[in-house]
Design a protein around this motif. Structure first.
Motif, mmCIF file in Angstrom:
data_model
loop_
_atom_site.group_PDB
_atom_site.id
_atom_site.type_symbol
_atom_site.label_atom_id
_atom_site.label_comp_id
_atom_site.label_asym_id
_atom_site.label_seq_id
_atom_site.Cartn_x
_atom_site.Cartn_y
_atom_site.Cartn_z
ATOM 1 N N GLY A 52 0.786 -1.230 0.000
ATOM 2 C CA GLY A 52 0.000 0.000 0.000
ATOM 3 C C GLY A 52 0.817 1.278 0.000
ATOM 4 O O GLY A 52 0.247 2.371 -0.117
ATOM 5 N N ASP A 53 2.125 1.171 0.148
ATOM 6 C CA ASP A 53 2.959 2.378 0.108
ATOM 7 C C ASP A 53 2.888 3.034 -1.270
ATOM 8 O O ASP A 53 2.770 2.360 -2.294
ATOM 9 N N ARG A 54 2.962 4.340 -1.243
ATOM 10 C CA ARG A 54 3.117 5.151 -2.456
ATOM 11 C C ARG A 54 4.390 5.965 -2.248
ATOM 12 O O ARG A 54 4.847 6.135 -1.116
ATOM 13 N N LEU A 55 4.936 6.486 -3.307
ATOM 14 C CA LEU A 55 6.178 7.233 -3.184
ATOM 15 C C LEU A 55 6.005 8.460 -2.291
ATOM 16 O O LEU A 55 6.889 8.797 -1.512
ATOM 17 N N ASP A 56 4.855 9.109 -2.358
ATOM 18 C CA ASP A 56 4.642 10.273 -1.495
ATOM 19 C C ASP A 56 4.540 9.870 -0.023
ATOM 20 O O ASP A 56 5.024 10.583 0.856
ATOM 21 N N SER A 57 3.954 8.699 0.271
ATOM 22 C CA SER A 57 3.872 8.266 1.670
ATOM 23 C C SER A 57 5.244 7.844 2.193
ATOM 24 O O SER A 57 5.559 8.071 3.364
ATOM 25 N N VAL A 58 6.066 7.264 1.334
ATOM 26 C CA VAL A 58 7.442 6.924 1.720
ATOM 27 C C VAL A 58 8.209 8.204 2.029
ATOM 28 O O VAL A 58 8.900 8.305 3.048
ATOM 29 N N SER A 69 9.136 13.389 -2.707
ATOM 30 C CA SER A 69 9.213 12.068 -3.343
ATOM 31 C C SER A 69 10.241 12.043 -4.468
ATOM 32 O O SER A 69 10.834 11.003 -4.749
ATOM 33 N N TRP A 70 10.495 13.164 -5.088
ATOM 34 C CA TRP A 70 11.502 13.236 -6.150
ATOM 35 C C TRP A 70 12.891 12.876 -5.622
ATOM 36 O O TRP A 70 13.702 12.327 -6.355
ATOM 37 N N ARG A 71 13.156 13.159 -4.342
ATOM 38 C CA ARG A 71 14.469 12.800 -3.777
ATOM 39 C C ARG A 71 14.615 11.295 -3.660
ATOM 40 O O ARG A 71 15.701 10.751 -3.885
ATOM 41 N N VAL A 72 13.531 10.601 -3.318
ATOM 42 C CA VAL A 72 13.570 9.140 -3.250
ATOM 43 C C VAL A 72 13.776 8.574 -4.658
ATOM 44 O O VAL A 72 14.575 7.663 -4.858
ATOM 45 N N GLY A 89 8.492 -5.030 0.107
ATOM 46 C CA GLY A 89 9.773 -5.654 0.436
ATOM 47 C C GLY A 89 10.944 -5.003 -0.282
ATOM 48 O O GLY A 89 12.097 -5.228 0.099
ATOM 49 N N THR A 90 10.670 -4.214 -1.312
ATOM 50 C CA THR A 90 11.742 -3.495 -2.000
ATOM 51 C C THR A 90 12.388 -2.531 -1.012
ATOM 52 O O THR A 90 11.701 -1.851 -0.254
ATOM 53 N N VAL A 91 13.704 -2.486 -1.005
ATOM 54 C CA VAL A 91 14.424 -1.590 -0.105
ATOM 55 C C VAL A 91 14.840 -0.350 -0.896
ATOM 56 O O VAL A 91 15.507 -0.459 -1.926
ATOM 57 N N LEU A 92 14.426 0.811 -0.404
ATOM 58 C CA LEU A 92 14.719 2.076 -1.070
ATOM 59 C C LEU A 92 15.770 2.859 -0.296
ATOM 60 O O LEU A 92 15.746 2.906 0.932
ATOM 61 N N ARG A 93 16.644 3.481 -1.031
ATOM 62 C CA ARG A 93 17.648 4.364 -0.440
ATOM 63 C C ARG A 93 17.020 5.747 -0.308
ATOM 64 O O ARG A 93 16.386 6.243 -1.236
ATOM 65 N N ILE A 94 17.210 6.376 0.831
ATOM 66 C CA ILE A 94 16.742 7.740 1.072
ATOM 67 C C ILE A 94 17.989 8.609 1.114
ATOM 68 O O ILE A 94 18.960 8.291 1.813
ATOM 69 N N ALA A 95 17.980 9.694 0.353
ATOM 70 C CA ALA A 95 19.180 10.526 0.261
ATOM 71 C C ALA A 95 18.824 12.003 0.343
ATOM 72 O O ALA A 95 17.679 12.407 0.127
ATOM 73 N N LEU A 96 19.835 12.780 0.635
ATOM 74 C CA LEU A 96 19.695 14.229 0.617
ATOM 75 C C LEU A 96 19.693 14.706 -0.832
ATOM 76 O O LEU A 96 20.112 13.983 -1.734
ATOM 77 N N ALA A 97 19.258 15.917 -1.038
ATOM 78 C CA ALA A 97 19.268 16.494 -2.382
ATOM 79 C C ALA A 97 20.703 16.710 -2.850
ATOM 80 O O ALA A 97 21.634 16.794 -2.036
#
Length: 106
Positions: A52-58, A69-72, A89-97
């Motif tokens: 149920g995750d969406r990129l904006d909720s992440v 969400s563009w940064r993700v 289950g996909t693992v996403l990297r979160i990064a600074l701009a």
């Protein structure tokens, strides 16, 4: 022309140009925004996609702002950002701009 974008916009540092039509009418437009190489972005966390995750909720959960969400997407070299959350289950990297220093090993 100066473009006015919100501070959380991916276009906040994108320049503008003007094209003049043959009849002399100026038309302002944005420069291209080149997507940075993910390796050049300072990683700050990892996030596992839940059903149920969406990129904006992440982005809201990880960065405190759904409009980031563009940064993700940038940090995960997404050609189709919706694909990032398609499989739980996909693992996403979160990064600074781009241009913000941090811990690049994350």
């Amino acid at each position: 022309m100066a473009a006015n974008f919100a501070a959380n916009s991916r276009y906040v540092f994108t320049g503008t140009r003007t094209w003049t039509t043959p009849d002399g009418t100026p038309i302002a437009y944005l420069d291209r925004r080149l997507v940075p190489h993910p390796e050049a972005l300072a990683g700050i966390a990892w996030r596992t996609v839940a059903a149920g995750d969406r990129l904006d909720s992440v982005a809201a959960a990880a960065l405190g702002d759904p409009e980031l969400s563009w940064r993700v997407a940038d940090a995960n070299r997404a050609m189709l950002p919706r694909d990032l959350t398609a499989v739980p289950g996909t693992v996403l990297r979160i990064a600074l701009a781009e241009g913000i220093p941090g811990a690049p090993h994350v």
